[in-house]
Design a protein around this motif. Structure first.
Motif, PDB file in Angstrom:
ATOM      1  N   LEU A  62       1.193  -0.322   2.751  1.00  0.00           N
ATOM      2  CA  LEU A  62       0.770  -1.356   1.797  1.00  0.00           C
ATOM      3  C   LEU A  62      -0.550  -2.208   2.126  1.00  0.00           C
ATOM      4  N   TRP A  63      -0.719  -2.316   3.565  1.00  0.00           N
ATOM      5  CA  TRP A  63      -2.079  -3.294   3.928  1.00  0.00           C
ATOM      6  C   TRP A  63      -2.863  -2.189   4.565  1.00  0.00           C
ATOM      7  N   ILE A  64      -2.514  -1.227   5.359  1.00  0.00           N
ATOM      8  CA  ILE A  64      -3.216  -0.301   6.051  1.00  0.00           C
ATOM      9  C   ILE A  64      -3.126   1.082   5.344  1.00  0.00           C
ATOM     10  N   GLU A  65      -3.569   1.367   4.158  1.00  0.00           N
ATOM     11  CA  GLU A  65      -3.424   2.591   3.189  1.00  0.00           C
ATOM     12  C   GLU A  65      -3.503   3.881   4.086  1.00  0.00           C
ATOM     13  N   PRO A  66      -4.324   4.066   5.281  1.00  0.00           N
ATOM     14  CA  PRO A  66      -4.232   5.360   5.562  1.00  0.00           C
ATOM     15  C   PRO A  66      -3.009   5.465   6.505  1.00  0.00           C
TER      16      PRO A  66
END
Length: 117
Positions: A62-66
């Motif tokens: 949710l914060w680091i999409e990859p």
């Protein structure tokens, strides 16, 4: 797009955390169920750990999409393997469908995540 990705990620994280905990903690009922499918007892904890890590990856995504995309990919592959295992063991649809649904939802999350990159 992100809202759909976020909602699916949270729901899948809850589902996989709930599914992974009994395997990771080595519950006898889960060992018996997986034993009927031909899954070695020692592999149960590995599957549980992968499910828990995948759930954590979805939330982190949710914060680091990859990272969320990678977690959804791993969970989709894990559930594809689960479906194959159920089918090879000639398990009833009642046992196979949950893995299939989680696989489809993981792929949907993956597609949504890729669209948002």
């Amino acid at each position: 797009m992100f809202i759909a990705f976020a909602v699916l990620s949270v729901l899948l994280a809850l589902a996989f955390a709930g599914a992974g905990y009994p395997k990771l903690s080595g519950q006898d009922a889960m060992a018996a169920q997986l034993g009927k499918l031909g899954v070695p007892a020692g592999f149960m904890r590995v599957i549980g750990a992968l499910e828990i890590l995948g759930a954590a990856g979805l939330i982190a995504g949710l914060w680091i999409e990859p990272l969320g995309v990678a977690a959804a990919t791993g969970l989709a592959l894990l559930m594809a393997g689960a479906v194959v295992t159920h089918v090879k063991a000639r398990d009833a649809a009642k046992g196979t469908v949950p893995s299939l649904v989680l696989c489809i939802l993981s792929v949907a999350t993956l597609v949504l995540g890729l669209a948002g990159l």
